[in-house]
Design a protein around this motif. Structure first.
Motif, PDB file in Angstrom:
ATOM      1  N   ILE A   1       0.873  -1.178   0.000  1.00  0.00           N
ATOM      2  CA  ILE A   1       0.000   0.000   0.000  1.00  0.00           C
ATOM      3  C   ILE A   1       0.910   1.228   0.000  1.00  0.00           C
ATOM      4  O   ILE A   1       1.786   1.360   0.864  1.00  0.00           O
ATOM      5  CB  ILE A   1      -0.907   0.049   1.257  1.00  0.00           C
ATOM      6  N   SER A   2       0.705   2.122  -0.983  1.00  0.00           N
ATOM      7  CA  SER A   2       1.543   3.326  -1.056  1.00  0.00           C
ATOM      8  C   SER A   2       0.671   4.559  -0.837  1.00  0.00           C
ATOM      9  O   SER A   2      -0.266   4.801  -1.601  1.00  0.00           O
ATOM     10  CB  SER A   2       2.209   3.433  -2.421  1.00  0.00           C
ATOM     11  N   ILE A   3       0.994   5.282   0.200  1.00  0.00           N
ATOM     12  CA  ILE A   3       0.264   6.527   0.465  1.00  0.00           C
ATOM     13  C   ILE A   3       1.069   7.641  -0.194  1.00  0.00           C
ATOM     14  O   ILE A   3       2.148   8.004   0.278  1.00  0.00           O
ATOM     15  CB  ILE A   3       0.114   6.766   1.985  1.00  0.00           C
ATOM     16  N   ILE A   4       0.540   8.146  -1.309  1.00  0.00           N
ATOM     17  CA  ILE A   4       1.270   9.179  -2.051  1.00  0.00           C
ATOM     18  C   ILE A   4       0.853  10.529  -1.477  1.00  0.00           C
ATOM     19  O   ILE A   4      -0.059  11.199  -1.977  1.00  0.00           O
ATOM     20  CB  ILE A   4       0.980   9.098  -3.580  1.00  0.00           C
ATOM     21  N   ASP A   5       1.494  10.885  -0.403  1.00  0.00           N
ATOM     22  CA  ASP A   5       1.121  12.103   0.307  1.00  0.00           C
ATOM     23  C   ASP A   5       2.292  12.525   1.180  1.00  0.00           C
ATOM     24  O   ASP A   5       3.202  11.733   1.453  1.00  0.00           O
ATOM     25  CB  ASP A   5      -0.122  11.834   1.176  1.00  0.00           C
ATOM     26  N   ASN A   6       2.229  13.763   1.652  1.00  0.00           N
ATOM     27  CA  ASN A   6       3.265  14.247   2.560  1.00  0.00           C
ATOM     28  C   ASN A   6       3.063  13.598   3.926  1.00  0.00           C
ATOM     29  O   ASN A   6       1.937  13.558   4.444  1.00  0.00           O
ATOM     30  CB  ASN A   6       3.174  15.776   2.676  1.00  0.00           C
ATOM     31  N   ILE A   7       4.141  13.154   4.530  1.00  0.00           N
ATOM     32  CA  ILE A   7       4.044  12.517   5.855  1.00  0.00           C
ATOM     33  C   ILE A   7       3.355  13.429   6.865  1.00  0.00           C
ATOM     34  O   ILE A   7       2.627  12.961   7.741  1.00  0.00           O
ATOM     35  CB  ILE A   7       5.445  12.078   6.365  1.00  0.00           C
ATOM     36  N   VAL A   8       3.524  14.740   6.724  1.00  0.00           N
ATOM     37  CA  VAL A   8       2.937  15.661   7.713  1.00  0.00           C
ATOM     38  C   VAL A   8       1.411  15.728   7.583  1.00  0.00           C
ATOM     39  O   VAL A   8       0.724  16.118   8.515  1.00  0.00           O
ATOM     40  CB  VAL A   8       3.546  17.099   7.656  1.00  0.00           C
ATOM     41  N   ARG A   9       0.868  15.343   6.429  1.00  0.00           N
ATOM     42  CA  ARG A   9      -0.601  15.262   6.307  1.00  0.00           C
ATOM     43  C   ARG A   9      -1.074  13.829   6.523  1.00  0.00           C
ATOM     44  O   ARG A   9      -2.152  13.592   7.074  1.00  0.00           O
ATOM     45  CB  ARG A   9      -1.042  15.743   4.912  1.00  0.00           C
ATOM     46  N   ALA A  10      -0.270  12.867   6.037  1.00  0.00           N
ATOM     47  CA  ALA A  10      -0.730  11.467   6.050  1.00  0.00           C
ATOM     48  C   ALA A  10      -0.874  10.907   7.470  1.00  0.00           C
ATOM     49  O   ALA A  10      -1.881  10.261   7.775  1.00  0.00           O
ATOM     50  CB  ALA A  10       0.238  10.603   5.237  1.00  0.00           C
ATOM     51  N   ILE A  11       0.132  11.155   8.315  1.00  0.00           N
ATOM     52  CA  ILE A  11       0.062  10.503   9.640  1.00  0.00           C
ATOM     53  C   ILE A  11      -1.094  11.041  10.486  1.00  0.00           C
ATOM     54  O   ILE A  11      -1.831  10.242  11.068  1.00  0.00           O
ATOM     55  CB  ILE A  11       1.435  10.536  10.344  1.00  0.00           C
ATOM     56  N   PRO A  12      -1.333  12.363  10.547  1.00  0.00           N
ATOM     57  CA  PRO A  12      -2.518  12.815  11.299  1.00  0.00           C
ATOM     58  C   PRO A  12      -3.823  12.187  10.774  1.00  0.00           C
ATOM     59  O   PRO A  12      -4.708  11.822  11.556  1.00  0.00           O
ATOM     60  CB  PRO A  12      -2.512  14.334  11.092  1.00  0.00           C
ATOM     61  N   LEU A  13      -3.919  11.998   9.450  1.00  0.00           N
ATOM     62  CA  LEU A  13      -5.127  11.359   8.908  1.00  0.00           C
ATOM     63  C   LEU A  13      -5.187   9.881   9.298  1.00  0.00           C
ATOM     64  O   LEU A  13      -6.268   9.344   9.559  1.00  0.00           O
ATOM     65  CB  LEU A  13      -5.164  11.494   7.378  1.00  0.00           C
ATOM     66  N   MET A  14      -4.038   9.240   9.363  1.00  0.00           N
ATOM     67  CA  MET A  14      -4.021   7.827   9.799  1.00  0.00           C
ATOM     68  C   MET A  14      -4.504   7.725  11.243  1.00  0.00           C
ATOM     69  O   MET A  14      -5.234   6.785  11.599  1.00  0.00           O
ATOM     70  CB  MET A  14      -2.607   7.242   9.671  1.00  0.00           C
ATOM     71  N   ILE A  15      -4.118   8.689  12.061  1.00  0.00           N
ATOM     72  CA  ILE A  15      -4.562   8.683  13.468  1.00  0.00           C
ATOM     73  C   ILE A  15      -6.089   8.840  13.519  1.00  0.00           C
ATOM     74  O   ILE A  15      -6.799   8.107  14.209  1.00  0.00           O
ATOM     75  CB  ILE A  15      -3.858   9.809  14.261  1.00  0.00           C
ATOM     76  N   GLU A  16      -6.579   9.809  12.724  1.00  0.00           N
ATOM     77  CA  GLU A  16      -8.031  10.077  12.689  1.00  0.00           C
ATOM     78  C   GLU A  16      -8.800   8.816  12.258  1.00  0.00           C
ATOM     79  O   GLU A  16      -9.787   8.434  12.889  1.00  0.00           O
ATOM     80  CB  GLU A  16      -8.243  11.204  11.675  1.00  0.00           C
TER      81      GLU A  16
END
Ligand code: PTJ
Length: 249
Positions: free
Chosen positions: A193-208
């Motif tokens: 699975i590749s999340i093509i996004d900036n880590i600074v946006r991706a991880i907060p969304l993963m938490i949510e």
């Protein structure tokens, strides 16, 4: 001091974090080049989380929640940009955190381990050179892993990762989730699975999404994973890079 009304404020703040991490001695010099490449791709995808990345994030979270021994692999860049968020994601998904450096030095490992401790995370893995194992039996630091973490882990989240090492992990039968702004990178292409996004946006969304999906049963989570195709996800990422559309915005 970067003025808050600067049109590229957020991007400049990230540069500052990268620069400071280098000065503090835990970011590899090549990490600054890697950041520059990431910035370019972020610019090209509109510096936002696109719809396909939301789907990739949901599939990633479902995979982490179903994992037996999930591990978040961290390096200099991910630590510089998202240490607090990485710790929170580890806590909500019951994942371990392991230091896994491409340009490994004792000094960098020590500084990074201390930073996680200072931010309230005890027990980071991958610090003791003596105890590290070699995933593919090749005596190279890129394949090192701690026994209780990446070596025995079934799901590994990697970010801003070199392609060679991501390949070592994929070939060792682990499920790999990658956060990488470049959909053309080897890491993005070989990850499950590749999340093509900036880590600074991706991880907060993963938490949510973890908070939303945590109460769901196994079948619900398996369905999310089964309905996700990384091939289609990467194709959509290419479609997001539309220079005409970007020029019109
Ligand atoms: O700390 P170390 O020693 O493990 O070294 C880390 C680096 C990043 C130097 C090393 O892993 C490396 O050389 O990586 P690459 O091959 O340059 O790949 C880094 C990938 O991360 C590239 O595809 C970039 O586009 C991507 N990237 C850079 N910044 C971000 C990013 N992806 C998500 N969010 C970012 N902020």
């Amino acid at each position: 001091m970067i003025p808050k009304n600067h049109p590229r404020y957020e991007s400049l703040v990230l540069r500052e974090k990268i620069k400071n991490a280098y000065k503090e001695g835990y970011l590899a010099d090549s990490g600054m080049i890697a950041h520059g490449r990431g910035e370019t791709f972020d610019y090209l995808i509109g510096e936002k989380t696109n719809e396909n990345s939301i789907e990739a994030i949901k599939a990633s979270v479902a995979t982490l929640l179903l994992a037996k021994n999930p591990v978040i692999s961290v390096n200099g860049n991910s630590t510089a940009l998202a240490i607090k968020e990485i710790i929170e994601l580890a806590n909500v998904t019951n994942s371990k955190i392991e230091i896994n450096l491409f340009y490994r030095t004792k000094e960098r490992v020590k500084i990074i381990a201390e930073l996680y401790k200072k931010n309230g995370y005890d027990g980071i893995l991958g610090t003791d050179d003596e105890k590290l194992k070699y995933i593919d039996n090749i005596d190279s630091p890129r394949a090192t892993a701690s026994e209780e973490g990446i070596y025995s882990g079934d799901v590994i989240l990697v970010s801003l990762e070199d392609g060679d090492r991501a390949e070592v992990l994929v070939n060792s039968d682990k499920k790999i989730i990658a956060i990488d702004l470049n959909p053309l990178s080897r890491t993005a292409k070989i990850a499950n699975i590749s999340i093509i996004d900036n880590i600074v946006r991706a991880i907060p969304l993963m938490i949510e999404f973890t908070k939303k999906l945590k109460s769901k049963d196994e079948n619900y989570l398996k369905n999310i994973i089964n309905n996700f195709s990384n091939e289609k996800n990467l194709e959509k990422s290419f479609d997001n890079i539309d220079l005409h559309k970007l020029a019109d915005n």
